[in-house]
Scaffold this motif. Structure first.
Motif, mmCIF file in Angstrom:
data_model
loop_
_atom_site.group_PDB
_atom_site.id
_atom_site.type_symbol
_atom_site.label_atom_id
_atom_site.label_comp_id
_atom_site.label_asym_id
_atom_site.label_seq_id
_atom_site.Cartn_x
_atom_site.Cartn_y
_atom_site.Cartn_z
ATOM 1 N N PHE A 82 1.624 -9.451 17.523
ATOM 2 C CA PHE A 82 2.715 -10.136 16.824
ATOM 3 C C PHE A 82 2.535 -11.653 16.909
ATOM 4 C CE2 PHE A 82 6.927 -11.991 16.547
ATOM 5 C CZ PHE A 82 7.426 -11.352 15.429
ATOM 6 N N PRO A 83 2.777 -12.426 15.848
ATOM 7 C CA PRO A 83 3.512 -12.059 14.632
ATOM 8 C C PRO A 83 2.659 -11.362 13.567
ATOM 9 C CG PRO A 83 2.929 -14.362 14.533
ATOM 10 C CD PRO A 83 2.462 -13.860 15.879
ATOM 11 N N MET A 84 1.377 -11.156 13.824
ATOM 12 C CA MET A 84 0.595 -10.407 12.855
ATOM 13 C C MET A 84 1.008 -8.936 12.929
ATOM 14 S SD MET A 84 -3.172 -12.173 13.027
ATOM 15 C CE MET A 84 -3.498 -11.641 14.697
ATOM 16 N N GLY A 85 0.717 -8.203 11.871
ATOM 17 C CA GLY A 85 1.079 -6.791 11.843
ATOM 18 C C GLY A 85 1.494 -6.361 10.456
ATOM 19 N N ILE A 86 2.003 -5.167 10.361
ATOM 20 C CA ILE A 86 2.438 -4.644 9.063
ATOM 21 C C ILE A 86 3.885 -4.180 9.174
ATOM 22 C CG2 ILE A 86 0.166 -3.981 8.163
ATOM 23 C CD1 ILE A 86 2.187 -1.204 9.495
ATOM 24 N N VAL A 101 0.863 -1.180 0.000
ATOM 25 C CA VAL A 101 0.000 0.000 0.000
ATOM 26 C C VAL A 101 0.899 1.230 0.000
ATOM 27 C CG1 VAL A 101 -1.846 1.242 1.174
ATOM 28 C CG2 VAL A 101 -1.748 -1.260 1.313
ATOM 29 N N LEU A 102 0.701 2.098 -0.997
ATOM 30 C CA LEU A 102 1.469 3.337 -1.117
ATOM 31 C C LEU A 102 0.597 4.500 -0.664
ATOM 32 C CD1 LEU A 102 3.910 5.018 -2.180
ATOM 33 C CD2 LEU A 102 2.784 4.993 -4.434
ATOM 34 N N CYS A 103 1.122 5.332 0.251
ATOM 35 C CA CYS A 103 0.322 6.423 0.819
ATOM 36 C C CYS A 103 1.151 7.696 0.970
ATOM 37 C CB CYS A 103 -0.187 6.044 2.212
ATOM 38 S SG CYS A 103 -1.225 4.596 2.263
ATOM 39 N N ASP A 104 0.459 8.824 0.892
ATOM 40 C CA ASP A 104 1.006 10.117 1.298
ATOM 41 C C ASP A 104 0.821 10.201 2.813
ATOM 42 O OD1 ASP A 104 1.445 12.739 2.009
ATOM 43 O OD2 ASP A 104 0.299 13.587 0.348
ATOM 44 N N ALA A 105 1.912 10.186 3.570
ATOM 45 C CA ALA A 105 1.821 10.089 5.027
ATOM 46 C C ALA A 105 1.316 11.361 5.696
ATOM 47 C CB ALA A 105 3.182 9.709 5.615
ATOM 48 N N THR A 106 1.185 12.457 4.948
ATOM 49 C CA THR A 106 0.625 13.667 5.560
ATOM 50 C C THR A 106 -0.868 13.508 5.827
ATOM 51 O OG1 THR A 106 0.167 14.707 3.415
ATOM 52 C CG2 THR A 106 2.324 15.159 4.437
ATOM 53 N N LYS A 107 -1.480 12.509 5.198
ATOM 54 C CA LYS A 107 -2.910 12.263 5.382
ATOM 55 C C LYS A 107 -3.106 11.071 6.316
ATOM 56 C CE LYS A 107 -3.658 13.800 0.625
ATOM 57 N NZ LYS A 107 -4.106 13.386 -0.731
ATOM 58 N N ALA A 108 -3.967 11.224 7.296
ATOM 59 C CA ALA A 108 -4.204 10.142 8.255
ATOM 60 C C ALA A 108 -4.792 8.919 7.562
ATOM 61 C CB ALA A 108 -5.151 10.627 9.351
ATOM 62 N N PRO A 109 -4.461 7.719 8.028
ATOM 63 C CA PRO A 109 -5.003 6.502 7.392
ATOM 64 C C PRO A 109 -6.507 6.396 7.598
ATOM 65 C CG PRO A 109 -3.841 5.961 9.426
ATOM 66 C CD PRO A 109 -3.578 7.407 9.160
ATOM 67 N N THR A 110 -7.176 5.910 6.564
ATOM 68 C CA THR A 110 -8.636 5.737 6.623
ATOM 69 C C THR A 110 -9.020 4.311 6.291
ATOM 70 O OG1 THR A 110 -8.821 6.443 4.320
ATOM 71 C CG2 THR A 110 -9.071 8.144 6.016
ATOM 72 N N PHE A 111 -8.096 3.386 6.463
ATOM 73 C CA PHE A 111 -8.339 1.990 6.103
ATOM 74 C C PHE A 111 -7.599 1.076 7.069
ATOM 75 C CE2 PHE A 111 -4.412 3.279 4.150
ATOM 76 C CZ PHE A 111 -3.596 2.184 4.261
ATOM 77 N N SER A 112 -7.874 -0.200 6.984
ATOM 78 C CA SER A 112 -7.160 -1.213 7.771
ATOM 79 C C SER A 112 -6.479 -2.180 6.813
ATOM 80 C CB SER A 112 -8.133 -1.976 8.677
ATOM 81 O OG SER A 112 -8.703 -1.104 9.618
ATOM 82 N N PRO A 113 -5.148 -2.213 6.799
ATOM 83 C CA PRO A 113 -4.434 -3.116 5.884
ATOM 84 C C PRO A 113 -4.496 -4.558 6.353
ATOM 85 C CG PRO A 113 -2.885 -2.027 7.324
ATOM 86 C CD PRO A 113 -4.241 -1.461 7.662
ATOM 87 N N LYS A 114 -4.072 -5.470 5.463
ATOM 88 C CA LYS A 114 -3.972 -6.879 5.841
ATOM 89 C C LYS A 114 -2.927 -7.043 6.934
ATOM 90 C CE LYS A 114 -2.808 -8.955 2.060
ATOM 91 N NZ LYS A 114 -2.521 -10.074 1.123
ATOM 92 N N LEU A 115 -3.265 -7.791 7.984
ATOM 93 C CA LEU A 115 -2.331 -8.014 9.092
ATOM 94 C C LEU A 115 -1.778 -9.428 9.095
ATOM 95 C CD1 LEU A 115 -4.257 -6.180 11.971
ATOM 96 C CD2 LEU A 115 -2.581 -5.249 10.365
ATOM 97 N N GLY A 116 -2.192 -10.257 8.113
ATOM 98 C CA GLY A 116 -1.792 -11.649 8.123
ATOM 99 C C GLY A 116 -2.583 -12.419 9.165
ATOM 100 N N THR A 117 -2.205 -13.669 9.366
ATOM 101 C CA THR A 117 -2.858 -14.507 10.372
ATOM 102 C C THR A 117 -1.790 -15.123 11.252
ATOM 103 O OG1 THR A 117 -2.770 -16.495 8.999
ATOM 104 C CG2 THR A 117 -4.709 -15.051 8.742
ATOM 105 N N LEU A 118 -2.197 -15.741 12.352
ATOM 106 C CA LEU A 118 -1.218 -16.384 13.226
ATOM 107 C C LEU A 118 -0.437 -17.460 12.484
ATOM 108 C CD1 LEU A 118 -3.190 -16.678 16.589
ATOM 109 C CD2 LEU A 118 -1.199 -15.221 16.108
ATOM 110 N N SER A 119 -1.113 -18.200 11.615
ATOM 111 C CA SER A 119 -0.427 -19.261 10.878
ATOM 112 C C SER A 119 0.288 -18.737 9.636
ATOM 113 C CB SER A 119 -1.429 -20.349 10.479
ATOM 114 O OG SER A 119 -2.459 -19.797 9.672
#
Length: 202
Positions: free
Chosen positions: A167-171, A92-110
């Motif tokens: 953790f280990p999920m996350g971005i 996901v490519l973003c302009d960081a001056t703008k606050a996030p308005t979404f939830s990215p994939k965090l993966g799963t425990l497995s």
């Protein structure tokens, strides 16, 4: 520096394999040493550093969301990645001056490797001055290290810590200014030490 591809066409070096190998090695060093800043100016050919990051990491097997329209339509075929939503994209490519308005994939425990990597375009990265003063600790950091970032909405740091809390999920994040990169893998703990107005010198 323009180079010739296999068909003899002139092309910016960020699209050539030998340059991408150099940049990929730099990225791996940055990921293994959170807080380390690498300057890519000699390889960019006046391209933005975030485009060089994407040209190095993406191929036809991954998906990308360009949240703020930082890419031109003519760039997409070179990247080969498929367009996707912010909630499903591998990158996901973003302009960081703008606050996030979404939830990215965090993966799963497995399968934590299914999580997204965020490429955040900031105004500047610096070791000594900037708007937001960060302390970084965790794997790859010798005790602790500090960094300054300008041009990033604080909400990114708050959401990033929340997204990485299980953790280990996350971005994983790659911060990019005009010429430098700094990686913040999900294992890194980030603490905001100070927030300065007007670019505040430390």
């Amino acid at each position: 520096m323009l180079k010739q591809d296999l068909l003899g066409a002139q092309i910016d070096s960020i699209w050539m394999a030998d340059t991408q190998q150099i940049l990929f090695n730099s990225l791996m060093q940055a990921v293994s040493r959170p807080g380390r800043m690498d300057n890519w100016s000699e390889c960019l050919d006046n391209n933005p550093a975030y485009l060089a990051v994407l040209s190095t990491l993406l191929d036809g097997e991954v998906t990308l969301a360009d949240v703020d329209g930082l890419l031109t339509e003519s760039t997409w075929p070179l990247l080969q990645a498929q367009k996707s939503t912010t909630e499903q994209a591998n990158y996901v490519l973003c302009d960081a001056t703008k606050a996030p308005t979404f939830s990215p994939k965090l993966g799963t425990l497995s399968s934590p490797d299914f999580a997204a990597t965020l490429v955040l375009k900031v105004a500047s990265l610096d070791k000594e001055q900037g708007n937001i003063h960060l302390k970084l600790t965790g794997p790859g950091v010798n005790n602790e290290t500090e960094a300054f970032v300008s041009g990033i909405d604080q909400a990114w740091l708050e959401h990033r810590n929340e997204w990485c809390s299980a953790f280990p999920m996350g971005i994983d994040c790659i911060l990019v200014d005009d010429t430098q990169i700094m990686a913040l893998p999900r294992t890194t703990k980030i603490e905001v030490l100070d927030v300065f107005e007007n670019g505040g010198l430390s």
